[in-house]
Structures are given as structure tokens and as C-alpha cells.
Design a protein around this motif. Structure first.
Motif, mmCIF file in Angstrom:
data_model
loop_
_atom_site.group_PDB
_atom_site.id
_atom_site.type_symbol
_atom_site.label_atom_id
_atom_site.label_comp_id
_atom_site.label_asym_id
_atom_site.label_seq_id
_atom_site.Cartn_x
_atom_site.Cartn_y
_atom_site.Cartn_z
ATOM 1 N N TYR A 136 0.838 -1.203 0.000
ATOM 2 C CA TYR A 136 0.000 0.000 0.000
ATOM 3 C C TYR A 136 0.874 1.255 0.000
ATOM 4 O O TYR A 136 0.833 2.061 0.922
ATOM 5 C CB TYR A 136 -0.953 -0.005 1.193
ATOM 6 C CG TYR A 136 -1.932 -1.150 1.178
ATOM 7 C CD1 TYR A 136 -2.885 -1.256 0.179
ATOM 8 C CD2 TYR A 136 -1.902 -2.128 2.148
ATOM 9 C CE1 TYR A 136 -3.781 -2.301 0.142
ATOM 10 C CE2 TYR A 136 -2.804 -3.178 2.128
ATOM 11 C CZ TYR A 136 -3.732 -3.265 1.127
ATOM 12 O OH TYR A 136 -4.621 -4.301 1.100
ATOM 13 N N ASP A 137 1.665 1.405 -1.038
ATOM 14 C CA ASP A 137 2.543 2.557 -1.200
ATOM 15 C C ASP A 137 2.019 3.453 -2.305
ATOM 16 O O ASP A 137 1.349 3.003 -3.221
ATOM 17 C CB ASP A 137 3.956 2.120 -1.614
ATOM 18 C CG ASP A 137 4.725 1.470 -0.496
ATOM 19 O OD1 ASP A 137 4.305 1.579 0.658
ATOM 20 O OD2 ASP A 137 5.757 0.839 -0.797
ATOM 21 N N VAL A 138 2.390 4.726 -2.197
ATOM 22 C CA VAL A 138 2.108 5.680 -3.264
ATOM 23 C C VAL A 138 3.438 6.326 -3.618
ATOM 24 O O VAL A 138 4.066 6.956 -2.777
ATOM 25 C CB VAL A 138 1.092 6.757 -2.807
ATOM 26 C CG1 VAL A 138 0.852 7.764 -3.910
ATOM 27 C CG2 VAL A 138 -0.210 6.117 -2.359
ATOM 28 N N LEU A 139 3.887 6.144 -4.843
ATOM 29 C CA LEU A 139 5.113 6.775 -5.307
ATOM 30 C C LEU A 139 4.766 8.205 -5.688
ATOM 31 O O LEU A 139 4.055 8.448 -6.668
ATOM 32 C CB LEU A 139 5.706 6.016 -6.493
ATOM 33 C CG LEU A 139 7.039 6.523 -7.017
ATOM 34 C CD1 LEU A 139 8.118 6.419 -5.944
ATOM 35 C CD2 LEU A 139 7.443 5.729 -8.241
ATOM 36 N N TYR A 140 5.240 9.155 -4.904
ATOM 37 C CA TYR A 140 4.817 10.543 -5.048
ATOM 38 C C TYR A 140 4.999 11.070 -6.475
ATOM 39 O O TYR A 140 4.079 11.656 -7.042
ATOM 40 C CB TYR A 140 5.565 11.442 -4.055
ATOM 41 C CG TYR A 140 5.226 12.891 -4.256
ATOM 42 C CD1 TYR A 140 4.030 13.410 -3.772
ATOM 43 C CD2 TYR A 140 6.068 13.731 -4.970
ATOM 44 C CE1 TYR A 140 3.684 14.722 -3.993
ATOM 45 C CE2 TYR A 140 5.727 15.044 -5.189
ATOM 46 C CZ TYR A 140 4.540 15.535 -4.702
ATOM 47 O OH TYR A 140 4.186 16.832 -4.928
ATOM 48 N N HIS A 141 6.171 10.889 -7.042
ATOM 49 C CA HIS A 141 6.445 11.455 -8.366
ATOM 50 C C HIS A 141 5.659 10.757 -9.469
ATOM 51 O O HIS A 141 5.551 11.279 -10.573
ATOM 52 C CB HIS A 141 7.944 11.445 -8.662
ATOM 53 C CG HIS A 141 8.700 12.393 -7.789
ATOM 54 N ND1 HIS A 141 8.664 13.744 -7.961
ATOM 55 C CD2 HIS A 141 9.476 12.170 -6.700
ATOM 56 C CE1 HIS A 141 9.402 14.330 -7.038
ATOM 57 N NE2 HIS A 141 9.897 13.397 -6.258
ATOM 58 N N GLY A 142 5.094 9.603 -9.176
ATOM 59 C CA GLY A 142 4.250 8.928 -10.145
ATOM 60 C C GLY A 142 2.812 9.431 -10.145
ATOM 61 O O GLY A 142 2.087 9.234 -11.112
ATOM 62 N N VAL A 143 2.398 10.093 -9.053
ATOM 63 C CA VAL A 143 1.000 10.538 -8.938
ATOM 64 C C VAL A 143 0.849 12.036 -8.733
ATOM 65 O O VAL A 143 -0.263 12.537 -8.687
ATOM 66 C CB VAL A 143 0.269 9.802 -7.784
ATOM 67 C CG1 VAL A 143 0.274 8.314 -8.003
ATOM 68 C CG2 VAL A 143 0.841 10.170 -6.432
ATOM 69 N N LYS A 144 1.941 12.746 -8.633
ATOM 70 C CA LYS A 144 1.852 14.158 -8.248
ATOM 71 C C LYS A 144 1.067 15.015 -9.234
ATOM 72 O O LYS A 144 0.490 16.019 -8.849
ATOM 73 C CB LYS A 144 3.236 14.752 -8.014
ATOM 74 C CG LYS A 144 4.043 15.008 -9.255
ATOM 75 C CD LYS A 144 5.350 15.657 -8.903
ATOM 76 C CE LYS A 144 6.075 16.128 -10.137
ATOM 77 N NZ LYS A 144 7.281 16.840 -9.784
ATOM 78 N N ASN A 145 0.998 14.617 -10.491
ATOM 79 C CA ASN A 145 0.279 15.414 -11.488
ATOM 80 C C ASN A 145 -1.137 14.910 -11.753
ATOM 81 O O ASN A 145 -1.802 15.396 -12.665
ATOM 82 C CB ASN A 145 1.075 15.469 -12.791
ATOM 83 C CG ASN A 145 2.370 16.236 -12.609
ATOM 84 O OD1 ASN A 145 2.419 17.243 -11.913
ATOM 85 N ND2 ASN A 145 3.427 15.741 -13.209
ATOM 86 N N LYS A 146 -1.599 13.968 -10.961
ATOM 87 C CA LYS A 146 -2.962 13.462 -11.118
ATOM 88 C C LYS A 146 -3.933 14.375 -10.372
ATOM 89 O O LYS A 146 -3.607 14.931 -9.319
ATOM 90 C CB LYS A 146 -3.080 12.039 -10.573
ATOM 91 C CG LYS A 146 -2.363 11.017 -11.417
ATOM 92 C CD LYS A 146 -2.644 9.623 -10.927
ATOM 93 C CE LYS A 146 -1.957 8.598 -11.819
ATOM 94 N NZ LYS A 146 -2.272 7.235 -11.388
ATOM 95 N N ILE A 147 -5.136 14.492 -10.907
ATOM 96 C CA ILE A 147 -6.178 15.306 -10.273
ATOM 97 C C ILE A 147 -6.606 14.616 -8.981
ATOM 98 O O ILE A 147 -6.927 13.428 -8.972
ATOM 99 C CB ILE A 147 -7.388 15.488 -11.219
ATOM 100 C CG1 ILE A 147 -6.948 16.138 -12.532
ATOM 101 C CG2 ILE A 147 -8.503 16.272 -10.537
ATOM 102 C CD1 ILE A 147 -6.376 17.530 -12.374
ATOM 103 N N ALA A 148 -6.634 15.398 -7.885
ATOM 104 C CA ALA A 148 -6.878 14.806 -6.571
ATOM 105 C C ALA A 148 -8.145 15.311 -5.891
ATOM 106 O O ALA A 148 -8.488 14.823 -4.822
ATOM 107 C CB ALA A 148 -5.675 15.053 -5.661
ATOM 108 N N ASP A 149 -8.834 16.283 -6.458
ATOM 109 C CA ASP A 149 -10.069 16.767 -5.834
ATOM 110 C C ASP A 149 -11.067 17.200 -6.906
ATOM 111 O O ASP A 149 -10.772 17.181 -8.098
ATOM 112 C CB ASP A 149 -9.789 17.891 -4.835
ATOM 113 C CG ASP A 149 -9.300 19.172 -5.476
ATOM 114 O OD1 ASP A 149 -9.139 19.220 -6.716
ATOM 115 O OD2 ASP A 149 -9.082 20.152 -4.741
#
Length: 156
Positions: free
Chosen positions: A84-97
Motif C-alpha cells: 500500500y505505497d504511493v510513489l509521489y512522483h508517479g502521482v503528483k500530477n494526477k487530479i486529486a479533488d
């Protein structure tokens, strides 16, 4: 007897060559989760430790936001590395809200300033956010509607 030694020697050489070819022919074909266009700063271990501490404080503040919690839960359930990890640089540009802010934008709102936050994350190319898999709580059972995350209990 001499023939047996020659056969045995040939067998060992063939075995060594075969194993060498097998070992060295393996390729790591896992696609890089971090886009190659991202540039990272070279930094010392002390700078990286400081950056990790600053990021942890920013993330702890950001976890008060329901959208941040929901985004981290959603991404951690993908289990990109079987955890249950999130690789920050892999998701940082995804819409989150719902307001179409990226994950990076949401977190940078909790930093003292966005330039400092950009500097922090550029020093941490392998930045991972872990959602612990505890016996009674994990990413699957995490109720993101409630602000009861473990990190919110710590005062930095």
C-alpha cells in the motif's frame, strides 16, 4: 579415465557458461513509474533527511483534508509494488479533488511556500507515501471521511 576427466571438465565449463548467459541475459523490464522529464537535485544525506522531515510535516497537515486522504487511499489500493505505497512522483500530477487540483498543488498549499515545497520534493526522487497494513487497519478499511489518521495524532 582420461576421457572421463575431459567429459567432466567440458560439463563444468558448459554449466558455467550456461549459467552465466542465463544470469546476464535477464533484463529488468519494469517500466519506470517516474516520468523521465522530472529533474532532481543532487543532495547530501543530511539534506534528504531534512527534506523528508519537512515533507512529513506537510503531509501530516494535508491529511486533515478529506480529498487528500481519499486520493492517497485510492492510489495505495492500486498496489503498484504489491504494497500500500504511493510513489509521489508517479502521482503528483494526477487530479486529486473535485476542483481539479493536482496532488502536488494540494500538498503545496500546506507548505510555507510553493518554491520551498518544489525544492523539497526535487531532493527526494524515490519519495514514497506508505499506508500501513496493520492487523486492524489498512488501506482497504481506512475511512477517509473521518480524520482519524495516525499521523494527525503526532505534533511536529
Amino acid at each position: 579415465m582420461k576421457r572421463f576427466c575431459i567429459i567432466q571438465t567440458c560439463y563444468y565449463y558448459s554449466l558455467i557458461i550456461g549459467l552465466s548467459l542465463f544470469i546476464f541475459s535477464c533484463k529488468n523490464e519494469i517500466q519506470d513509474a517516474v516520468p523521465s522529464s522530472i529533474s532532481f537535485q543532487e543532495s547530501s544525506i543530511g539534506e534528504q533527511d531534512f527534506a523528508r522531515t519537512k515533507f512529513a510535516k506537510i503531509l501530516a497537515k494535508a491529511l486533515e483534508n478529506k480529498d487528500v486522504r481519499a486520493f492517497i487511499k485510492k492510489e495505495s489500493l492500486k498496489m503498484f509494488d504489491n504494497d500500500y505505497d504511493v510513489l509521489y512522483h508517479g502521482v503528483k500530477n494526477k487530479i486529486a479533488d473535485n476542483d481539479h487540483h493536482t496532488f502536488h498543488q494540494l500538498l503545496s498549499n500546506y507548505a510555507d511556500n510553493s518554491e520551498e515545497f518544489n525544492s523539497i520534493v526535487s531532493k527526494l526522487p524515490k519519495l514514497n507515501i506508505l499506508v500501513p497494513d496493520l492487523s486492524k487497519a489498512n488501506a482497504k478499511t481506512w475511512d477517509t471521511e473521518k480524520n482519524d489518521s495516525v499521523s494527525s495524532r503526532f505534533k511536529f
